[in-house]
Design a protein around this motif. Sequence first.
Motif, PDB file in Angstrom:
ATOM      1  N   ARG A 185       0.157  -7.368   1.392  1.00 35.45           N
ATOM      2  CA  ARG A 185       1.278  -8.305   1.362  1.00 35.45           C
ATOM      3  C   ARG A 185       2.394  -7.842   2.307  1.00 35.45           C
ATOM      4  O   ARG A 185       2.149  -7.658   3.479  1.00 35.45           O
ATOM      5  CB  ARG A 185       1.785  -8.520  -0.064  1.00 35.45           C
ATOM      6  CG  ARG A 185       0.719  -9.156  -1.005  1.00 35.45           C
ATOM      7  CD  ARG A 185       1.349  -9.819  -2.199  1.00 35.45           C
ATOM      8  NE  ARG A 185       2.286 -10.863  -1.806  1.00 35.45           N
ATOM      9  CZ  ARG A 185       1.926 -12.099  -1.433  1.00 35.45           C
ATOM     10  NH1 ARG A 185       0.664 -12.449  -1.407  1.00 35.45           N
ATOM     11  NH2 ARG A 185       2.846 -12.988  -1.089  1.00 35.45           N
ATOM     12  N   ASP A 186       3.591  -7.633   1.811  1.00 29.01           N
ATOM     13  CA  ASP A 186       4.731  -7.318   2.676  1.00 29.01           C
ATOM     14  C   ASP A 186       4.862  -5.829   2.986  1.00 29.01           C
ATOM     15  O   ASP A 186       5.805  -5.426   3.677  1.00 29.01           O
ATOM     16  CB  ASP A 186       6.027  -7.801   2.020  1.00 29.01           C
ATOM     17  CG  ASP A 186       6.027  -9.304   1.799  1.00 29.01           C
ATOM     18  OD1 ASP A 186       5.523 -10.026   2.683  1.00 29.01           O
ATOM     19  OD2 ASP A 186       6.509  -9.754   0.746  1.00 29.01           O
ATOM     20  N   ALA A 187       3.954  -5.018   2.467  1.00 25.59           N
ATOM     21  CA  ALA A 187       3.997  -3.569   2.666  1.00 25.59           C
ATOM     22  C   ALA A 187       2.789  -3.112   3.483  1.00 25.59           C
ATOM     23  O   ALA A 187       1.679  -3.572   3.270  1.00 25.59           O
ATOM     24  CB  ALA A 187       4.033  -2.845   1.324  1.00 25.59           C
ATOM     25  N   GLY A 188       3.020  -2.180   4.397  1.00 27.17           N
ATOM     26  CA  GLY A 188       1.961  -1.771   5.312  1.00 27.17           C
ATOM     27  C   GLY A 188       1.242  -0.492   4.969  1.00 27.17           C
ATOM     28  O   GLY A 188       0.611   0.124   5.831  1.00 27.17           O
ATOM     29  N   TRP A 189       1.296  -0.085   3.699  1.00 28.87           N
ATOM     30  CA  TRP A 189       0.696   1.193   3.306  1.00 28.87           C
ATOM     31  C   TRP A 189      -0.803   1.266   3.615  1.00 28.87           C
ATOM     32  O   TRP A 189      -1.305   2.324   4.035  1.00 28.87           O
ATOM     33  CB  TRP A 189       0.936   1.452   1.824  1.00 28.87           C
ATOM     34  CG  TRP A 189       2.374   1.609   1.456  1.00 28.87           C
ATOM     35  CD1 TRP A 189       3.199   0.676   0.873  1.00 28.87           C
ATOM     36  CD2 TRP A 189       3.195   2.776   1.649  1.00 28.87           C
ATOM     37  NE1 TRP A 189       4.469   1.184   0.688  1.00 28.87           N
ATOM     38  CE2 TRP A 189       4.492   2.460   1.162  1.00 28.87           C
ATOM     39  CE3 TRP A 189       2.961   4.040   2.184  1.00 28.87           C
ATOM     40  CZ2 TRP A 189       5.541   3.382   1.197  1.00 28.87           C
ATOM     41  CZ3 TRP A 189       4.005   4.956   2.224  1.00 28.87           C
ATOM     42  CH2 TRP A 189       5.273   4.627   1.734  1.00 28.87           C
ATOM     43  N   LEU A 190      -1.537   0.183   3.383  1.00 20.52           N
ATOM     44  CA  LEU A 190      -2.983   0.211   3.612  1.00 20.52           C
ATOM     45  C   LEU A 190      -3.322   0.273   5.096  1.00 20.52           C
ATOM     46  O   LEU A 190      -4.209   1.029   5.510  1.00 20.52           O
ATOM     47  CB  LEU A 190      -3.640  -1.013   2.967  1.00 20.52           C
ATOM     48  CG  LEU A 190      -3.723  -0.970   1.442  1.00 20.52           C
ATOM     49  CD1 LEU A 190      -4.203  -2.309   0.891  1.00 20.52           C
ATOM     50  CD2 LEU A 190      -4.658   0.151   0.965  1.00 20.52           C
ATOM     51  N   ALA A 191      -2.634  -0.524   5.898  1.00 17.17           N
ATOM     52  CA  ALA A 191      -2.851  -0.453   7.349  1.00 17.17           C
ATOM     53  C   ALA A 191      -2.512   0.937   7.864  1.00 17.17           C
ATOM     54  O   ALA A 191      -3.245   1.517   8.678  1.00 17.17           O
ATOM     55  CB  ALA A 191      -2.023  -1.520   8.053  1.00 17.17           C
ATOM     56  N   ALA A 192      -1.409   1.482   7.373  1.00 15.82           N
ATOM     57  CA  ALA A 192      -0.975   2.803   7.812  1.00 15.82           C
ATOM     58  C   ALA A 192      -2.029   3.874   7.517  1.00 15.82           C
ATOM     59  O   ALA A 192      -2.207   4.821   8.289  1.00 15.82           O
ATOM     60  CB  ALA A 192       0.345   3.170   7.135  1.00 15.82           C
ATOM     61  N   ALA A 193      -2.746   3.710   6.406  1.00 19.51           N
ATOM     62  CA  ALA A 193      -3.755   4.702   6.009  1.00 19.51           C
ATOM     63  C   ALA A 193      -4.842   4.865   7.059  1.00 19.51           C
ATOM     64  O   ALA A 193      -5.465   5.932   7.156  1.00 19.51           O
ATOM     65  CB  ALA A 193      -4.367   4.310   4.667  1.00 19.51           C
ATOM     66  N   CYS A 194      -5.073   3.838   7.848  1.00 15.62           N
ATOM     67  CA  CYS A 194      -6.133   3.907   8.858  1.00 15.62           C
ATOM     68  C   CYS A 194      -5.785   4.877   9.975  1.00 15.62           C
ATOM     69  O   CYS A 194      -6.656   5.272  10.760  1.00 15.62           O
ATOM     70  CB  CYS A 194      -6.407   2.511   9.417  1.00 15.62           C
ATOM     71  SG  CYS A 194      -7.034   1.372   8.155  1.00 15.62           S
ATOM     72  N   SER A 195      -4.518   5.285  10.054  1.00 15.82           N
ATOM     73  CA  SER A 195      -4.118   6.280  11.052  1.00 15.82           C
ATOM     74  C   SER A 195      -4.603   7.677  10.685  1.00 15.82           C
ATOM     75  O   SER A 195      -4.595   8.582  11.527  1.00 15.82           O
ATOM     76  CB  SER A 195      -2.599   6.304  11.191  1.00 15.82           C
ATOM     77  OG  SER A 195      -1.997   6.811   9.999  1.00 15.82           O
ATOM     78  N   LEU A 196      -5.026   7.884   9.441  1.00 12.84           N
ATOM     79  CA  LEU A 196      -5.471   9.205   9.002  1.00 12.84           C
ATOM     80  C   LEU A 196      -6.737   9.667   9.715  1.00 12.84           C
ATOM     81  O   LEU A 196      -7.089  10.847   9.649  1.00 12.84           O
ATOM     82  CB  LEU A 196      -5.688   9.206   7.481  1.00 12.84           C
ATOM     83  CG  LEU A 196      -4.444   8.953   6.634  1.00 12.84           C
ATOM     84  CD1 LEU A 196      -4.812   8.864   5.155  1.00 12.84           C
ATOM     85  CD2 LEU A 196      -3.385  10.032   6.856  1.00 12.84           C
ATOM     86  N   THR A 197      -7.415   8.754  10.394  1.00 13.35           N
ATOM     87  CA  THR A 197      -8.622   9.137  11.142  1.00 13.35           C
ATOM     88  C   THR A 197      -8.319  10.168  12.226  1.00 13.35           C
ATOM     89  O   THR A 197      -9.202  10.938  12.604  1.00 13.35           O
ATOM     90  CB  THR A 197      -9.255   7.898  11.801  1.00 13.35           C
ATOM     91  OG1 THR A 197      -8.275   7.278  12.655  1.00 13.35           O
ATOM     92  CG2 THR A 197      -9.701   6.891  10.762  1.00 13.35           C
ATOM     93  N   THR A 198      -7.081  10.194  12.704  1.00 18.84           N
ATOM     94  CA  THR A 198      -6.732  11.154  13.757  1.00 18.84           C
ATOM     95  C   THR A 198      -6.794  12.599  13.263  1.00 18.84           C
ATOM     96  O   THR A 198      -6.845  13.529  14.073  1.00 18.84           O
ATOM     97  CB  THR A 198      -5.325  10.874  14.319  1.00 18.84           C
ATOM     98  OG1 THR A 198      -4.373  10.940  13.254  1.00 18.84           O
ATOM     99  CG2 THR A 198      -5.262   9.501  14.964  1.00 18.84           C
ATOM    100  N   LYS A 199      -6.806  12.787  11.953  1.00 18.95           N
ATOM    101  CA  LYS A 199      -6.892  14.136  11.390  1.00 18.95           C
ATOM    102  C   LYS A 199      -8.235  14.773  11.735  1.00 18.95           C
ATOM    103  O   LYS A 199      -8.327  15.990  11.935  1.00 18.95           O
ATOM    104  CB  LYS A 199      -6.698  14.079   9.868  1.00 18.95           C
ATOM    105  CG  LYS A 199      -6.603  15.435   9.203  1.00 18.95           C
ATOM    106  CD  LYS A 199      -5.352  16.185   9.622  1.00 18.95           C
ATOM    107  CE  LYS A 199      -5.226  17.525   8.915  1.00 18.95           C
ATOM    108  NZ  LYS A 199      -4.059  18.297   9.385  1.00 18.95           N
TER     109      LYS A 199
END
Length: 399
Positions: A185-199
Motif C-alpha cells: 500500500r502506501d509503505a515501501g517496506w516490501l519493495a525495500a527488502a529486495c535491496s538486501l540481495t546486495t548483501k
Amino acid sequence: MIKGNCLISQSGGPTAVINNTLYGIIKEAQLADNIEHIYGALYGIQGLLNNQYVKLHNLTKDQLEFLRKTPGAALGTWRYKVTEEDIRRIVLNMKKENIRYFFYIGGNGSMYVANLIHEEAKRCKYDLTVIGVPKSIDNDLLHTDHSPGYGSAAKFLATSVLDIHMDARSMANSNRITLLETMGRDAGWLAAACSLTTKVHPNFRTLIYIPEVEFSVERFLTKVQDVYKEDGYCISVISEGIRDQNNEIINKSTVQKDAVGRPQLGGVTPYLTQLIEDNTPLKARYVFPGIWQRSSMGISSQVDVEEALEVGKQAFQQALLGHSGTMTSIKRQDCIEYKTEYTSIPLAEVAGKERLVPVEWYDSENCQMKKPFETYALPLIQGEAYVEMNSGLPNYQYL
C-alpha cells in the motif's frame, strides 16, 4: 483476575506466520486458571458479528503443532468496514458468551476496530480485556519496531529477485526489462527488502521504487535504459503505491475501491511495462507475486516464526497483568547484536495510522536503499523454518 472465556480473531491479509501467533495465545490461555473456554471467531469480523465461534480448547497437541507450519489465517479473515451498530452488536455477542478476554490479530485497520470494541465495552460497563496483536507483511504499524509477517515476506521477495537475476544473467542477447511489483500500500517496506540481495551479490543491481519518494516516469524511463545499456538487462522492483509529484497514484485510471473504501492498489507494473515499450526501443515484462509473497511458508524466516509465536504469548501475559485497550509491541534493544523485548502501546496511538520507510534511508539518485535499511531489515530474515513434507509437498493442515 476475572474468570471467563477467551476469544481470538484474525483480521486483514494473512501472512506466512500468523498462525504462530494464534498458537502462542492458545498455549498461554490453556495454562491460565481464569480461562474457562478458548474460542476463535470464524472469518474475522464475520464471526464476531454473527456469533460464529469455534472451540479451540479442544485442539489436540498435533493439531496445534500443525498451526505453526501452515500459512494463511487458520480461523479465516474478512475485509469489512464496520459501523457503530456493528461494534455494539459485537460486544453484545461477547457478553452473551461471557467473553472476558479478546485478542485481535491484525494490522493498523484491525487495531482501529479493536480500539472501537474496547471503547464500546467501557461505555456499556462490560469488563472486557482487549489486546491488539500485530501482524502485517506491509510492516506499516506504528510504535512497533516491525510487524510479524514482514520478515518472511521480505525474505521471499529478496529470494525471488535473486532468482530473477540468475535467470536474466544466463540469457545472452535476448533480455529485457523486468519489473516486479510488491504489496505494501502506501509503505515501501516490501519493495525495500529486495535491496538486501546486495548483501550476497553486490554486483546485482536492482532498481527500487517506494511510495515515500516521488516517482517520475521520465526519470524512470531514463534509468532503466541506462542500466540496460550497462548490464545487458534491468530488474526493477516497484511498490504498488508509488505516486507522482501531485501525490497521485501512477495508474490511477485503473484503480478501484476495496471492501473498506480504500484505493485497491495493484497493477502499476503492467502500466509501466507498456510505457517502456511505447517510449523506448526495449522490451519489458512484469512479475506479479500477488498473494504468494504473504503465503510462502517454504521460504519463511525463522526469526519471524519465533517472534510471531512470542508476540502471541506476550499478548496473553499482558492481559494477565491487567492491560487492556493496548497493542503488544516489539522493541529492538540493540542494533549491533539483534535483541528484542515486548512492550504495550495504547491502541488509540496505533489505530488507523501508518508507519512509512524513512526517506533518509533511500538513495534517490541510484534508486537503492542505504546501509541503515540493511542494518534494520537483515536480522528479520534470518534462519529457515522447517516445513513438514508429504509426497514431496508441504503438509499443510487447517483447523
